[in-house]
Design a protein around this motif. Structure first.
Motif, PDB file in Angstrom:
ATOM      1  N   THR A   1      -9.331   4.000  11.630  1.00 54.39           N
ATOM      2  CA  THR A   1     -10.221   3.350  10.662  1.00 54.39           C
ATOM      3  C   THR A   1     -10.215   4.085   9.331  1.00 54.39           C
ATOM      4  N   GLU A   2     -10.219   5.419   9.387  1.00 50.94           N
ATOM      5  CA  GLU A   2     -10.219   6.221   8.170  1.00 50.94           C
ATOM      6  C   GLU A   2      -8.943   6.003   7.352  1.00 50.94           C
ATOM      7  N   LEU A   3      -7.872   5.613   8.020  1.00 48.80           N
ATOM      8  CA  LEU A   3      -6.591   5.442   7.328  1.00 48.80           C
ATOM      9  C   LEU A   3      -6.289   3.988   6.985  1.00 48.80           C
ATOM     10  N   ALA A   4      -7.166   3.089   7.401  1.00 48.70           N
ATOM     11  CA  ALA A   4      -6.925   1.669   7.141  1.00 48.70           C
ATOM     12  C   ALA A   4      -6.866   1.404   5.636  1.00 48.70           C
ATOM     13  N   GLY A   5      -5.876   0.645   5.230  1.00 48.60           N
ATOM     14  CA  GLY A   5      -5.761   0.259   3.836  1.00 48.60           C
ATOM     15  C   GLY A   5      -5.036   1.238   2.945  1.00 48.60           C
ATOM     16  N   VAL A   6      -4.565   2.363   3.503  1.00 48.04           N
ATOM     17  CA  VAL A   6      -3.810   3.320   2.691  1.00 48.04           C
ATOM     18  C   VAL A   6      -2.446   2.722   2.368  1.00 48.04           C
ATOM     19  N   SER A   7      -2.138   2.626   1.102  1.00 51.62           N
ATOM     20  CA  SER A   7      -0.886   2.001   0.658  1.00 51.62           C
ATOM     21  C   SER A   7       0.321   2.775   1.167  1.00 51.62           C
ATOM     22  N   GLY A   8       1.261   2.055   1.770  1.00 49.98           N
ATOM     23  CA  GLY A   8       2.491   2.670   2.245  1.00 49.98           C
ATOM     24  C   GLY A   8       2.400   3.298   3.623  1.00 49.98           C
ATOM     25  N   LEU A   9       1.215   3.276   4.236  1.00 43.88           N
ATOM     26  CA  LEU A   9       1.027   3.885   5.554  1.00 43.88           C
ATOM     27  C   LEU A   9       0.916   2.793   6.615  1.00 43.88           C
ATOM     28  N   GLU A  10       1.684   2.951   7.693  1.00 46.90           N
ATOM     29  CA  GLU A  10       1.678   1.949   8.750  1.00 46.90           C
ATOM     30  C   GLU A  10       1.486   2.593  10.111  1.00 46.90           C
ATOM     31  N   LEU A  11       0.854   1.843  11.006  1.00 48.13           N
ATOM     32  CA  LEU A  11       0.795   2.219  12.409  1.00 48.13           C
ATOM     33  C   LEU A  11       2.078   1.773  13.088  1.00 48.13           C
ATOM     34  N   ALA A  12       2.685   2.672  13.859  1.00 48.39           N
ATOM     35  CA  ALA A  12       3.892   2.283  14.586  1.00 48.39           C
ATOM     36  C   ALA A  12       3.552   1.334  15.725  1.00 48.39           C
ATOM     37  N   TRP A  13       2.392   1.539  16.360  1.00 54.76           N
ATOM     38  CA  TRP A  13       1.916   0.672  17.440  1.00 54.76           C
ATOM     39  C   TRP A  13       0.403   0.548  17.330  1.00 54.76           C
ATOM     40  N   PRO A  14      -0.170  -0.478  17.914  1.00 57.34           N
ATOM     41  CA  PRO A  14      -1.629  -0.606  17.911  1.00 57.34           C
ATOM     42  C   PRO A  14      -2.283   0.581  18.613  1.00 57.34           C
ATOM     43  N   VAL A  15      -3.488   0.918  18.191  1.00 57.99           N
ATOM     44  CA  VAL A  15      -4.228   2.026  18.813  1.00 57.99           C
ATOM     45  C   VAL A  15      -4.980   1.466  20.010  1.00 57.99           C
ATOM     46  N   GLN A  16      -4.543   1.837  21.222  1.00 58.67           N
ATOM     47  CA  GLN A  16      -5.144   1.303  22.439  1.00 58.67           C
ATOM     48  C   GLN A  16      -5.766   2.378  23.328  1.00 58.67           C
ATOM     49  N   SER A  17      -5.457   3.644  23.081  1.00 58.55           N
ATOM     50  CA  SER A  17      -6.047   4.714  23.899  1.00 58.55           C
ATOM     51  C   SER A  17      -6.422   5.882  22.990  1.00 58.55           C
ATOM     52  N   ASN A  18      -5.990   7.095  23.310  1.00 54.65           N
ATOM     53  CA  ASN A  18      -6.379   8.245  22.488  1.00 54.65           C
ATOM     54  C   ASN A  18      -5.258   8.745  21.591  1.00 54.65           C
ATOM     55  N   GLY A  19      -4.209   7.945  21.411  1.00 53.60           N
ATOM     56  CA  GLY A  19      -3.089   8.335  20.567  1.00 53.60           C
ATOM     57  C   GLY A  19      -2.943   7.428  19.366  1.00 53.60           C
ATOM     58  N   VAL A  20      -2.568   8.025  18.234  1.00 52.01           N
ATOM     59  CA  VAL A  20      -2.282   7.274  17.015  1.00 52.01           C
ATOM     60  C   VAL A  20      -0.896   7.688  16.549  1.00 52.01           C
ATOM     61  N   PHE A  21      -0.036   6.695  16.307  1.00 51.36           N
ATOM     62  CA  PHE A  21       1.345   6.927  15.920  1.00 51.36           C
ATOM     63  C   PHE A  21       1.565   6.338  14.528  1.00 51.36           C
ATOM     64  N   LEU A  22       1.925   7.200  13.584  1.00 51.18           N
ATOM     65  CA  LEU A  22       2.016   6.798  12.189  1.00 51.18           C
ATOM     66  C   LEU A  22       3.449   6.840  11.671  1.00 51.18           C
ATOM     67  N   LEU A  23       3.782   5.847  10.859  1.00 48.36           N
ATOM     68  CA  LEU A  23       5.052   5.853  10.138  1.00 48.36           C
ATOM     69  C   LEU A  23       4.804   6.538   8.798  1.00 48.36           C
ATOM     70  N   LEU A  24       4.943   7.847   8.791  1.00 48.95           N
ATOM     71  CA  LEU A  24       4.663   8.660   7.607  1.00 48.95           C
ATOM     72  C   LEU A  24       5.955   8.979   6.855  1.00 48.95           C
ATOM     73  N   PRO A  25       5.952   8.914   5.526  1.00 49.60           N
ATOM     74  CA  PRO A  25       7.116   9.365   4.766  1.00 49.60           C
ATOM     75  C   PRO A  25       7.353  10.864   4.985  1.00 49.60           C
ATOM     76  N   GLU A  26       8.601  11.276   4.868  1.00 55.57           N
ATOM     77  CA  GLU A  26       8.942  12.681   5.090  1.00 55.57           C
ATOM     78  C   GLU A  26       8.172  13.605   4.146  1.00 55.57           C
ATOM     79  N   GLN A  27       7.995  13.187   2.903  1.00 54.57           N
ATOM     80  CA  GLN A  27       7.273  14.029   1.951  1.00 54.57           C
ATOM     81  C   GLN A  27       5.824  14.240   2.392  1.00 54.57           C
ATOM     82  N   SER A  28       5.224  13.190   2.906  1.00 57.94           N
ATOM     83  CA  SER A  28       3.850  13.303   3.396  1.00 57.94           C
ATOM     84  C   SER A  28       3.772  14.255   4.592  1.00 57.94           C
ATOM     85  N   MET A  29       4.747  14.147   5.501  1.00 55.83           N
ATOM     86  CA  MET A  29       4.779  15.052   6.649  1.00 55.83           C
ATOM     87  C   MET A  29       4.884  16.501   6.188  1.00 55.83           C
ATOM     88  N   ASN A  30       5.747  16.758   5.225  1.00 55.05           N
ATOM     89  CA  ASN A  30       5.925  18.128   4.733  1.00 55.05           C
ATOM     90  C   ASN A  30       4.649  18.654   4.083  1.00 55.05           C
TER      91      ASN A  30
END
Length: 396
Positions: free
Chosen positions: A324-353
């Motif tokens: 919820t806190e990340l909803a609407g962030v431009s350029g940020l996507e969920l790799a899969w729906p959040v159904q349990s206690n894991g969140v999987f993000l498609l983050l740019p490499e620069q953001s990861m670094n």
């Protein structure tokens, strides 16, 4: 906590009657030196300070501490004094009964140190060395257990058909069976599924029943890797039996470590006949604890108190908060729906670094997806702090 070097003259604080006056034959000490006050010197003295790190990490729910109910159970079991070893103690028997009651069936229950052992030994019990195990291409048994299932089976192989969303299908099982029809092939003997899956998705009871029917039609057993089964039960809102034996699951690896325990997972055979040889394999594999009560007492406490389910609900809620806190962030996507206690993000490499430079830890999986997992002790303020740093990294 930094390592500390403790001065050997620490016995100066003891009463005279408590001090051994016999000189040490290996190292002479003068009386004056022996009476010096204890000095605790940090091992890091004189070194530059460690960089500040975030207050809590979410790379894995294995990072979590021991929940109070589990820790208290260990302390109380220890305070009770001596007890028979190797599981011949009242805590172990009561924990076995508690799990049977939880699943509402007379299952065979065993306890091992960790999830890898639970999976590998259960699969070895269900699969002869000349047969194969069907799993998804992202299954923990295939990608994260260093060949333990193959090792403990003594020769079986893993068949891993492509599963784009991380969930096994009846069609994939049938494909594997067709591929192994030759007399020279390693025909499958067991199917293993993970609930929730390695990418955080859930099998519904109906999906599990469809898989179980396919397995049993082809003479295969169905094993469930339930390292985070509590999270699945909390998310689905169903009784434990509904997504296990009532849906056709024959054997289960039931996770305790990720749910707030220090150590210890359970292996549950809903079909008791299939458990033959498991105890012997567990002993051979070094998985029978001599002081078993310190593994099983937490299970008893957490089931009786309901902490096992509350812990899972909290982890799931923190995952939803994070998303919820990340909803609407431009350029940020969920790799899969959040159904349990894991969140999987498609983050740019620069953001990861940027996040790594700030001290955040996370795993990159499935070709670069950033994984965040939330345990029983996840603090909402820390979850929000991580989300804030991710938002800032995306804006940068």
């Amino acid at each position: 906590m930094p390592l500390a070097e403790i001065c050997p003259e620490s016995n100066a604080s003891l009463a005279p009657s408590q001090i051994d006056a016999t000189p040490c034959p290996m190292q002479a000490r003068t009386q004056a030196a022996a009476m010096q006050p204890c000095v605790i010197r940090p091992a890091s003295a004189g070194m530059p300070p460690m960089p500040e790190t975030p207050p809590q990490q979410f790379a894995s729910d294995n990072y979590s501490g021991i929940c109070p109910q589990a820790l208290d159970a260990i302390v109380r079991a220890s305070a009770a004094g001596s007890a028979p070893a190797y599981g011949d103690d009242p805590w172990t028997r009561l924990a076995e009964d508690a799990i049977r009651t939880l699943f509402d069936t007379d299952a065979a229950v065993f306890f091992v140190f960790n999830g890898t052992a639970a999976n590998a030994l259960a699969l070895a019990t269900l699969c002869p060395p000349y047969c194969s195990i069907i799993a998804t291409d992202i299954a923990h048994a295939d990608t994260s257990e260093r060949g333990a299932p193959e090792f403990f089976t003594g020769g079986s192989k893993l068949m891993t058909p492509p599963c784009p969303d991380g969930k096994l299908t009846s069609a994939a099982i049938k494909l594997c069976c067709r591929k192994a029809q030759s007399p020279q092939a390693s025909g499958p003997a067991v199917v293993t599924i993970t609930q929730p899956t390695e990418n955080g998705l859930l099998y519904t009871p109906e999906e599990i029943r469809a898989l179980a029917d396919t397995c049993h039609e082809h003479g295969l057993s169905l094993h469930m890797d339930g390292a985070r089964l509590a999270n699945a039960i909390a998310a689905l809102g169903c009784p434990p039996a509904a997504i296990t034996w009532q849906a056709g699951v024959d054997a289960l690896s039931f996770g305790g470590t990720k749910n707030g325990m220090a150590v210890g997972d359970a292996v549950v055979f809903f079909n008791r006949k299939l458990s033959r040889g498991f105890a012997e394999r567990a002993k051979q594999g070094g998985q029978i604890a001599s002081k078993m009560r310190f593994i099983t007492a937490p299970w008893l406490s957490m089931i009786q108190s309901g902490a096992w389910l509350e812990n899972a609900r909290h982890g799931n809620a923190c995952a939803r908060l994070f998303a919820t806190e990340l909803a609407g962030v431009s350029g940020l996507e969920l790799a899969w729906p959040v159904q349990s206690n894991g969140v999987f993000l498609l983050l740019p490499e620069q953001s990861m670094n940027t996040l790594r430079a700030k001290g955040w830890r996370f795993y990159t999986m499935f070709g670069g997806v950033a994984r965040f997992l939330f345990g029983w002790d996840a603090k909402p303020e820390a979850v929000k702090a991580l989300a804030a740093d991710i938002r800032a990294s995306m804006q940068a």
